[in-house]
Design a protein around this motif. Sequence first.
Motif, PDB file in Angstrom:
ATOM      1  N   ASP A  70      34.689   6.969  -8.197  1.00 53.79           N
ATOM      2  CA  ASP A  70      34.634   6.626  -9.607  1.00 53.79           C
ATOM      3  C   ASP A  70      36.031   6.562 -10.220  1.00 53.79           C
ATOM      4  OD1 ASP A  70      32.964   5.713 -11.587  1.00 53.79           O
ATOM      5  OD2 ASP A  70      32.844   7.661 -12.561  1.00 53.79           O
ATOM      6  N   GLY A  71      36.863   5.788  -9.575  1.00 62.69           N
ATOM      7  CA  GLY A  71      38.160   5.490 -10.161  1.00 62.69           C
ATOM      8  C   GLY A  71      39.164   6.626 -10.113  1.00 62.69           C
ATOM      9  N   VAL A  72      40.066   6.615 -11.059  1.00 57.56           N
ATOM     10  CA  VAL A  72      41.169   7.569 -11.096  1.00 57.56           C
ATOM     11  C   VAL A  72      40.635   8.976 -11.370  1.00 57.56           C
ATOM     12  CG1 VAL A  72      43.328   8.147 -12.240  1.00 57.56           C
ATOM     13  CG2 VAL A  72      42.694   5.759 -11.966  1.00 57.56           C
ATOM     14  N   SER A  73      41.158   9.935 -10.649  1.00 55.13           N
ATOM     15  CA  SER A  73      40.710  11.319 -10.785  1.00 55.13           C
ATOM     16  C   SER A  73      40.797  11.796 -12.239  1.00 55.13           C
ATOM     17  CB  SER A  73      41.568  12.209  -9.894  1.00 55.13           C
ATOM     18  OG  SER A  73      41.719  13.495 -10.452  1.00 55.13           O
ATOM     19  N   PRO A  74      39.677  12.274 -12.803  1.00 55.12           N
ATOM     20  CA  PRO A  74      39.708  12.758 -14.181  1.00 55.12           C
ATOM     21  C   PRO A  74      40.651  13.950 -14.360  1.00 55.12           C
ATOM     22  CG  PRO A  74      37.436  12.519 -13.414  1.00 55.12           C
ATOM     23  CD  PRO A  74      38.318  12.321 -12.233  1.00 55.12           C
ATOM     24  N   MET A 104      44.703   3.474  -5.218  1.00 55.84           N
ATOM     25  CA  MET A 104      44.473   3.955  -6.582  1.00 55.84           C
ATOM     26  C   MET A 104      44.753   5.449  -6.713  1.00 55.84           C
ATOM     27  SD  MET A 104      43.841   1.491  -8.499  1.00 55.84           S
ATOM     28  CE  MET A 104      43.814  -0.228  -8.060  1.00 55.84           C
ATOM     29  N   SER A 105      45.762   5.902  -5.995  1.00 53.26           N
ATOM     30  CA  SER A 105      46.132   7.306  -6.168  1.00 53.26           C
ATOM     31  C   SER A 105      47.322   7.394  -7.117  1.00 53.26           C
ATOM     32  CB  SER A 105      46.464   7.945  -4.816  1.00 53.26           C
ATOM     33  OG  SER A 105      47.478   7.211  -4.166  1.00 53.26           O
TER      34      SER A 105
ATOM     35  N   TYR B 133      35.484   2.938 -20.679  1.00 51.96           N
ATOM     36  CA  TYR B 133      35.391   3.841 -19.532  1.00 51.96           C
ATOM     37  C   TYR B 133      36.522   4.873 -19.549  1.00 51.96           C
ATOM     38  CZ  TYR B 133      35.436   5.123 -14.531  1.00 51.96           C
ATOM     39  OH  TYR B 133      35.445   5.793 -13.343  1.00 51.96           O
ATOM     40  N   LYS B 137      36.591   9.114 -20.108  1.00 56.65           N
ATOM     41  CA  LYS B 137      37.258  10.079 -19.230  1.00 56.65           C
ATOM     42  C   LYS B 137      38.206  10.962 -20.036  1.00 56.65           C
ATOM     43  CE  LYS B 137      37.411   8.207 -14.580  1.00 56.65           C
ATOM     44  NZ  LYS B 137      38.194   7.575 -13.519  1.00 56.65           N
ATOM     45  N   ALA B 145      31.396   4.623 -13.811  1.00 55.19           N
ATOM     46  CA  ALA B 145      31.554   3.183 -14.027  1.00 55.19           C
ATOM     47  C   ALA B 145      30.234   2.476 -13.758  1.00 55.19           C
ATOM     48  CB  ALA B 145      32.650   2.646 -13.115  1.00 55.19           C
ATOM     49  N   LEU B 160      36.410  -0.623 -12.456  1.00 55.35           N
ATOM     50  CA  LEU B 160      37.251   0.130 -11.523  1.00 55.35           C
ATOM     51  C   LEU B 160      38.506  -0.671 -11.158  1.00 55.35           C
ATOM     52  CD1 LEU B 160      34.505   1.690  -9.221  1.00 55.35           C
ATOM     53  CD2 LEU B 160      35.782   2.784 -11.072  1.00 55.35           C
ATOM     54  N   GLU B 163      41.007  -0.277 -14.105  1.00 52.98           N
ATOM     55  CA  GLU B 163      41.324   1.031 -14.675  1.00 52.98           C
ATOM     56  C   GLU B 163      42.809   1.370 -14.591  1.00 52.98           C
ATOM     57  OE1 GLU B 163      39.634   4.446 -12.767  1.00 52.98           O
ATOM     58  OE2 GLU B 163      39.861   5.689 -14.560  1.00 52.98           O
ATOM     59  N   MET B 164      43.367   1.226 -13.409  1.00 55.92           N
ATOM     60  CA  MET B 164      44.768   1.611 -13.246  1.00 55.92           C
ATOM     61  C   MET B 164      45.669   0.716 -14.098  1.00 55.92           C
ATOM     62  SD  MET B 164      46.197   4.119 -11.764  1.00 55.92           S
ATOM     63  CE  MET B 164      45.938   4.774 -10.106  1.00 55.92           C
ATOM     64  N   LEU B 167      45.468   2.030 -17.663  1.00 58.31           N
ATOM     65  CA  LEU B 167      46.194   3.298 -17.815  1.00 58.31           C
ATOM     66  C   LEU B 167      47.700   3.052 -17.797  1.00 58.31           C
ATOM     67  CD1 LEU B 167      44.143   5.638 -15.435  1.00 58.31           C
ATOM     68  CD2 LEU B 167      44.059   5.539 -17.935  1.00 58.31           C
TER      69      LEU B 167
END
Lengths: 479, 328
Positions: A70-74, A104-105, B133, B137, B145, B160, B163-164, B167
Amino acid sequence: MGDGNSNASSSSRAGNSNNNGNNRPEWLQQYDLIGKIGEGTYGLVFLAKIKSNRSKSIAIKKFKQSKDGDGVSPTAIREIMLLREINHENVVKLVNVHINHADMSLYLAFDYAEHDLYEIIRHHRDKVNQPINQYTVKSLLWQLLNGLNYLHSNWIVHRDLKPSNILVMGEGDEHGVVKIADFGLARIYQSPLKPLSENGVVVTIWYRAPELLLGAKHYTSAVDMWAVGCIFAELLTLKPLFQGQEVKGTPNPFQFDQLDKIFKVLGHPTQEKWPTLVNLPHWHADVQQIQGRKYENAGLYSVVHLSPKNPAYDLLSKMLEYDPRKRITAAQALEHEYFRMEPLPGRNALVPPQPGEKFVNYPIRPVDTTTDFEGTISLQPSQPVSSGNAVSGGMAGPHVMPTRSVQRPIPMGMQRMQPQGMSAYNITSQAGMGGGMNPGGIPMQRGVAAQAHQQQQMRRKDPAGMTGYHPPQQKSRRF
Amino acid sequence: MADFMTSTHRAKWIFTPHDLKEKYKAANHRAKQALEKYGSTRVEVNIDGSFAYAEHAIDARENGDNHSRPKALKVEEEQLLRAFYEFKIQDVCDAFKFPRKIQATALIYFKRFYLQWSVMEHHPKHIMLTCIYAACKAEENHVSAEELGKGIEQDHQVILNNEMLVLQSLGFDLIVYAPYRALCGFLSDVEEFSGAKDEQLGMLENIHESAKAEVDKIMRTDASLLFPPGQLALAALWRSNEAHQIIDFDRYLRSVLSRQHPTLNNSDLAVALQAVYSLVNKLETPTSKDVKHIDRKLKSCLDPGSHDKSKKRKHRSKESSNDILDMS
């Protein structure tokens, strides 16, 4: 970290075959990687040096993509967004955020701190065999409170204070300066604070405030003050004050043993002294278990070997006040008499201003030089590394402690590196070279991460493994 | 909450009207140039994190046929399209019954994002979903998502994938200050100020409700990028009081100033509130019909190949991600 846009640089050359086998992200060029210094639930922590300024050490905390796809770590998002807003001498400094788009880390770059209270306490207990001197205890505590007062006045509760999260700077301009670290669990009060267990987060219970142990749903800044009290006592005695056995289970189990340990020292809380006690869920649910016991008030002073008249004792007992509303605040604690009497607290907590005091050479953090940024382990034996310039400079740094720096090569199957000191960034040990960066972006990555996650779940059942403290077997493993 | 005075919100994300105009113009201009150069405006994030325009082979140019070439959006068209999706953000958040704070955060993320990018470069529908989304968070109201995508019948992978990018474009400045909390503060202050009696308390409650709705509107205007949240809240309170006439607003403003900002000029504040007021009056809420033709234009800018199925090849931009962001 200045301007987010220009610093949130992207990268990792990956996927393409024409990159000379170099899978490193581009931004990595600015660092010399020294090795891995920590490993845990969210990812890995590395020690690196900035190429343009080799005297500057950086700790790089790598967050994997969140486990559930689920994407980037909250946790990473929370830590970054809080740290972007705060700036204080006694709070760790986030200097940069890097992105690896391949998996995506996120990589968070911090000013590196050589020591932490966990290691300092352990060094005195196991190596020096004598207490930490009064000046150092007082200075560490004052700076911790100073940072905490800043956070609390900005409406931030840390929620996971423990010795390993309290860093202390090594050699340099800021030698001996305390830095509060690990904001992965920190919250702004205004937003509803979910109980940690609901977030699926597991933290050590030894520093947990009694109201939380009794099921209070709301966190206040008072929970941090309880933890400071526990840390203060540990600085004085070199032993965790309330070392309860953690009950594992779903969700938010009743931590009877932890409460029992507290009551044995502080006596039984009464409704008289703590009127809202009866409103706490576990107080009712476990009336018999708790209230059926008789507790002799052993006396906190005898545990910490302080006279009840000693201001240090007075301050400690105010931090360990049962009723969170009566517990001393960070601002009040800074004004306490204890800090106004000799020896006065100083900025360099590790080196007393007066000559004649014995200077303790604290060991440097062990570094696993066999692991690279991708989290892959190369098959070289690990090297002792000094905080100074050992790897490329060849000269030993001023603080090299040979007994400490020698590391065993880490067997591949073991996957658990030097647990000591690894908890500095609150990433409790975890199995795993898996889940690391997968430069090719190959789908396998997710599978590996899931596997690592499973291992981690299993490990959570091991009571010692999750405390961030030494699992017993490691004591015998060392040396 | 952390202190607004020392926040990234105050330091980096409050602009002058001139700043905004320039930023919108610059993003539009860059996208237009890309369209001319590459035949497409869509920006893709490469695996190494660099950005590139998806290049579209322009056969039409050789034929001298100008009609089949996609036309770039005008600055005003971009603005209208953003307004459409900004309204959608509130729509979606309402549908999910998210707290107002989340919708305000998502809106601000969306607005900040398009200070740096043209809608021609990143489709606002995708960015809208991703902002919601990310706001969830950041505000500790985590929604997966997948759940979000399902609820509005959209592919969650889009979220997804972006997202990056979002951000990063926000510079990881994720804590935003919405005016709702300031509004609560002002209302309880008004209560004390006017020594409200029982019947008046009910009326103040009405004012609070309608002021919240005013804030919802204010948040969709550029005012949220121009003024601090406290001033936005005061403007909302003022507008809401116009209808109810419960508070002697002028007297209240003077009292606020004298108590809290003795140095701040009364007329400065009045000018700011006036500016917010007129921005709300000019607020457009375009319907999907209103933006239909813009959306069609956008589609051909983003993906010209969708019509003539021309082969595409990717053009690798030499610019790093940072250059593109800094150009705005």
